[in-house]
Design an enzyme around this catalytic site. Structure first.
Site, PDB file in Angstrom:
ATOM      1  N   MET A 277      -8.484   8.488  -0.402  1.00 60.94           N
ATOM      2  CA  MET A 277      -9.397   8.874   0.701  1.00 60.94           C
ATOM      3  C   MET A 277      -9.771  10.341   0.541  1.00 60.94           C
ATOM      4  O   MET A 277      -8.913  11.170   0.215  1.00 60.94           O
ATOM      5  CB  MET A 277      -8.713   8.672   2.052  1.00 60.94           C
ATOM      6  CG  MET A 277      -8.141   7.271   2.243  1.00 60.94           C
ATOM      7  SD  MET A 277      -7.567   7.035   3.933  1.00 60.94           S
ATOM      8  CE  MET A 277      -6.613   5.524   3.761  1.00 60.94           C
TER       9      MET A 277
ATOM     10  N   GLY B  58       0.625  -2.146   4.197  1.00 60.43           N
ATOM     11  CA  GLY B  58       1.206  -0.815   4.282  1.00 60.43           C
ATOM     12  C   GLY B  58       2.439  -0.847   5.157  1.00 60.43           C
ATOM     13  O   GLY B  58       3.570  -0.970   4.683  1.00 60.43           O
TER      14      GLY B  58
ATOM     15  N   GLY C  92      -9.185   4.239   6.734  1.00 63.92           N
ATOM     16  CA  GLY C  92      -8.816   5.607   7.087  1.00 63.92           C
ATOM     17  C   GLY C  92      -7.330   5.822   7.329  1.00 63.92           C
ATOM     18  O   GLY C  92      -6.824   6.884   7.035  1.00 63.92           O
TER      19      GLY C  92
ATOM     20  N   SER D 286       0.852  -1.195   0.000  1.00 66.87           N
ATOM     21  CA  SER D 286       0.000   0.000   0.000  1.00 66.87           C
ATOM     22  C   SER D 286       0.883   1.239   0.000  1.00 66.87           C
ATOM     23  O   SER D 286       1.515   1.573   1.010  1.00 66.87           O
ATOM     24  CB  SER D 286      -0.892  -0.023   1.239  1.00 66.87           C
ATOM     25  OG  SER D 286      -1.501   1.226   1.380  1.00 66.87           O
TER      26      SER D 286
ATOM     27  N   MET E  52     -12.112  -5.645   4.418  1.00 67.08           N
ATOM     28  CA  MET E  52     -11.311  -4.739   5.262  1.00 67.08           C
ATOM     29  C   MET E  52     -11.134  -5.370   6.643  1.00 67.08           C
ATOM     30  O   MET E  52     -12.112  -5.752   7.282  1.00 67.08           O
ATOM     31  CB  MET E  52     -12.033  -3.400   5.447  1.00 67.08           C
ATOM     32  CG  MET E  52     -12.177  -2.554   4.203  1.00 67.08           C
ATOM     33  SD  MET E  52     -10.622  -2.125   3.411  1.00 67.08           S
ATOM     34  CE  MET E  52      -9.769  -1.247   4.721  1.00 67.08           C
TER      35      MET E  52
ATOM     36  N   MET F 195     -11.893   5.074  -1.264  1.00 67.25           N
ATOM     37  CA  MET F 195     -12.628   5.344  -0.016  1.00 67.25           C
ATOM     38  C   MET F 195     -13.164   6.769  -0.136  1.00 67.25           C
ATOM     39  O   MET F 195     -12.701   7.690   0.543  1.00 67.25           O
ATOM     40  CB  MET F 195     -11.682   5.185   1.180  1.00 67.25           C
ATOM     41  CG  MET F 195     -11.379   3.735   1.493  1.00 67.25           C
ATOM     42  SD  MET F 195      -9.852   3.534   2.447  1.00 67.25           S
ATOM     43  CE  MET F 195      -8.672   3.506   1.112  1.00 67.25           C
TER      44      MET F 195
ATOM     45  N   ASP G  96      -7.205  -6.293   3.607  1.00 70.30           N
ATOM     46  CA  ASP G  96      -6.533  -5.003   3.738  1.00 70.30           C
ATOM     47  C   ASP G  96      -6.701  -4.475   5.153  1.00 70.30           C
ATOM     48  O   ASP G  96      -7.823  -4.269   5.620  1.00 70.30           O
ATOM     49  CB  ASP G  96      -7.179  -4.042   2.720  1.00 70.30           C
ATOM     50  CG  ASP G  96      -6.547  -2.666   2.683  1.00 70.30           C
ATOM     51  OD1 ASP G  96      -5.538  -2.452   3.369  1.00 70.30           O
ATOM     52  OD2 ASP G  96      -7.087  -1.819   1.943  1.00 70.30           O
ATOM     53  N   GLY G  97      -5.563  -4.266   5.811  1.00 72.91           N
ATOM     54  CA  GLY G  97      -5.584  -3.653   7.135  1.00 72.91           C
ATOM     55  C   GLY G  97      -4.909  -4.540   8.165  1.00 72.91           C
ATOM     56  O   GLY G  97      -5.393  -5.635   8.454  1.00 72.91           O
ATOM     57  N   GLY G  98      -3.772  -4.079   8.680  1.00 71.28           N
ATOM     58  CA  GLY G  98      -3.077  -4.823   9.728  1.00 71.28           C
ATOM     59  C   GLY G  98      -2.506  -6.160   9.271  1.00 71.28           C
ATOM     60  O   GLY G  98      -2.322  -7.067  10.095  1.00 71.28           O
TER      61      GLY G  98
ATOM     62  N   HIS H  91      -1.003  -1.146  -4.407  1.00 72.63           N
ATOM     63  CA  HIS H  91      -2.302  -0.734  -3.868  1.00 72.63           C
ATOM     64  C   HIS H  91      -2.277   0.771  -3.586  1.00 72.63           C
ATOM     65  O   HIS H  91      -1.364   1.272  -2.923  1.00 72.63           O
ATOM     66  CB  HIS H  91      -2.538  -1.516  -2.576  1.00 72.63           C
ATOM     67  CG  HIS H  91      -3.880  -1.332  -1.946  1.00 72.63           C
ATOM     68  ND1 HIS H  91      -5.003  -2.004  -2.361  1.00 72.63           N
ATOM     69  CD2 HIS H  91      -4.267  -0.559  -0.903  1.00 72.63           C
ATOM     70  CE1 HIS H  91      -6.034  -1.652  -1.599  1.00 72.63           C
ATOM     71  NE2 HIS H  91      -5.613  -0.765  -0.713  1.00 72.63           N
TER      72      HIS H  91
ATOM     73  N   HIS I  47      -8.062   1.614  -4.496  1.00 69.87           N
ATOM     74  CA  HIS I  47      -9.088   1.404  -3.471  1.00 69.87           C
ATOM     75  C   HIS I  47      -9.724   2.760  -3.175  1.00 69.87           C
ATOM     76  O   HIS I  47      -9.102   3.626  -2.562  1.00 69.87           O
ATOM     77  CB  HIS I  47      -8.388   0.806  -2.228  1.00 69.87           C
ATOM     78  CG  HIS I  47      -9.260   0.609  -1.039  1.00 69.87           C
ATOM     79  ND1 HIS I  47      -8.754   0.290   0.197  1.00 69.87           N
ATOM     80  CD2 HIS I  47     -10.602   0.668  -0.878  1.00 69.87           C
ATOM     81  CE1 HIS I  47      -9.746   0.180   1.068  1.00 69.87           C
ATOM     82  NE2 HIS I  47     -10.879   0.412   0.438  1.00 69.87           N
TER      83      HIS I  47
ATOM     84  N   ASP J  65      -4.455   3.853  -1.980  1.00 66.73           N
ATOM     85  CA  ASP J  65      -5.594   4.186  -1.122  1.00 66.73           C
ATOM     86  C   ASP J  65      -6.026   5.629  -1.348  1.00 66.73           C
ATOM     87  O   ASP J  65      -5.335   6.563  -0.937  1.00 66.73           O
ATOM     88  CB  ASP J  65      -5.199   4.007   0.349  1.00 66.73           C
ATOM     89  CG  ASP J  65      -5.091   2.544   0.715  1.00 66.73           C
ATOM     90  OD1 ASP J  65      -6.086   1.822   0.538  1.00 66.73           O
ATOM     91  OD2 ASP J  65      -4.007   2.122   1.159  1.00 66.73           O
TER      92      ASP J  65
ATOM     93  N   GLY K 273      -1.393   1.316   9.474  1.00 66.92           N
ATOM     94  CA  GLY K 273      -0.783   1.095  10.784  1.00 66.92           C
ATOM     95  C   GLY K 273      -1.753   0.761  11.905  1.00 66.92           C
ATOM     96  O   GLY K 273      -1.376   0.829  13.068  1.00 66.92           O
TER      97      GLY K 273
HETATM   98  C1  DX5 Z   1      -6.743   1.482   5.309  1.00 71.69           C
HETATM   99  C2  DX5 Z   1      -6.147   1.332   3.907  1.00 71.69           C
HETATM  100  C3  DX5 Z   1      -5.064   0.323   3.873  1.00 71.69           C
HETATM  101  C4  DX5 Z   1      -3.823   0.694   4.643  1.00 71.69           C
HETATM  102  C5  DX5 Z   1      -3.081  -0.558   4.991  1.00 71.69           C
HETATM  103  O1  DX5 Z   1      -7.770   2.376   5.257  1.00 71.69           O
HETATM  104  O2  DX5 Z   1      -7.154   0.900   3.019  1.00 71.69           O
HETATM  105  O3  DX5 Z   1      -4.732  -0.070   2.540  1.00 71.69           O
HETATM  106  O4  DX5 Z   1      -2.988   1.587   3.950  1.00 71.69           O
HETATM  107  O5  DX5 Z   1      -2.056  -0.252   5.893  1.00 71.69           O
HETATM  108  P1  DX5 Z   1      -1.567  -1.314   7.009  1.00 71.69           P
HETATM  109  O6  DX5 Z   1      -1.153  -2.560   6.262  1.00 71.69           O
HETATM  110  O7  DX5 Z   1      -0.419  -0.608   7.664  1.00 71.69           O
HETATM  111  O8  DX5 Z   1      -2.730  -1.574   7.917  1.00 71.69           O
HETATM  112 ZN    ZN Z   2      -6.638  -0.039   0.999  1.00 69.16          ZN
END
Ligand code: DX5
Ligand code: ZN
Length: 220
Positions: free
Chosen positions: A38, A198, A143, A9, A138, A69, A176-178, A34, A67, A36, A146
């Site tokens: 937003m 990310g 948002g 990401s 997700m 958002m 996606d996420g963590g 990827h 992606h 993001d 990390g």
């Molecule tokens: C969250 C994003 C993710 C994010 C992932 O809203 O959609 O793609 O950047 O970051 P990590 O892998 O650090 O959770």
């Molecule tokens: Zn994402």
């Protein structure tokens, strides 16, 4: 071992070194990049837009996994397709006419993805599943990079995997996420086959190439 894809990401990278960060992902064997997007409205943060996607496009041959958002994706999918997005994923929460949005993305020559926030039930995807190329689950509230992985989302991945299998769908199932070397194998076992990362990629102490390789080697 089932083949899986890694999608670093890019918002977790150092933007002053964008081309180098992308090149390092590419040579370490990342599969997609990827991005993001937003808007400060659907999610609290503002990140990047089509100009950034265009810059990434000039820096890499990797498919760009965008992606969205944002509150009104219908208004913007075309501009992201023109900017070079290969995959465009929209949130079900933002699409009053989801099937039309998916058709529009496909008609622009992009792979169409759908996603949902952690609190939105998997059933919100049902009508869309036969039409999509990608489903994104997700595992944090969208948002920020990390955030901590939500283990409750393992069951949701299993649920979506079962739905896709019942349809004999070949759609990618992305998470996606963590995602880290600890959580990737759990989501892989649950049926995911594309992993966004990310922090685990870009904030690895030995750099992004080491981060990507560690994620690749986390499934044995
Ligand atoms: C969250 C994003 C993710 C994010 C992932 O809203 O959609 O793609 O950047 O970051 P990590 O892998 O650090 O959770
Ligand atoms: Zn994402």
């Amino acid at each position: 071992m089932d083949k899986f894809l890694l999608a670093p990401s890019i918002i977790a990278s150092d933007f002053t070194l964008l081309a180098d960060e992308i090149a390092a992902c590419e040579s370490a064997g990342a599969d997609w990049l990827h991005v993001d997007v937003m808007d400060g409205h659907f999610v609290p943060t503002i990140t990047v837009g089509p100009l950034f996607v265009e810059a990434c496009k000039r820096a890499t041959k990797l498919p760009l996994d965008v992606h969205l958002m944002i509150s009104d994706p219908d208004q913007y999918v075309e501009v992201f397709a023109k900017a070079g997005a290969n995959n465009i994923t929209v949130h079900v929460e933002t699409c009053p006419n989801l099937l039309q949005t998916i058709e529009k993305i496909s008609s622009l020559g992009c792979k169409a993805g759908v996603t949902l926030n952690p609190l939105t039930p998997a059933s919100a995807l049902d009508a869309a599943l036969p039409l999509v190329d990608l489903v994104l689950v997700m595992s944090v509230n969208p948002g920020y990079s990390g955030q901590a992985f939500m283990p409750e989302m393992i069951g949701k991945v299993e649920e979506v995997r079962n739905k896709l299998n019942a349809l004999r769908s070949k759609a990618w199932l992305e998470v996606d996420g963590g995602i880290t070397v600890e959580t990737l194998p759990l989501m892989h076992k649950a049926g995911a086959n594309v992993f966004v990362a990310g922090n685990a990629a870009f904030k690895h102490p030995q750099g992004v190439a080491a981060g990507v390789r560690a994620l690749r080697e986390s499934v044995v």
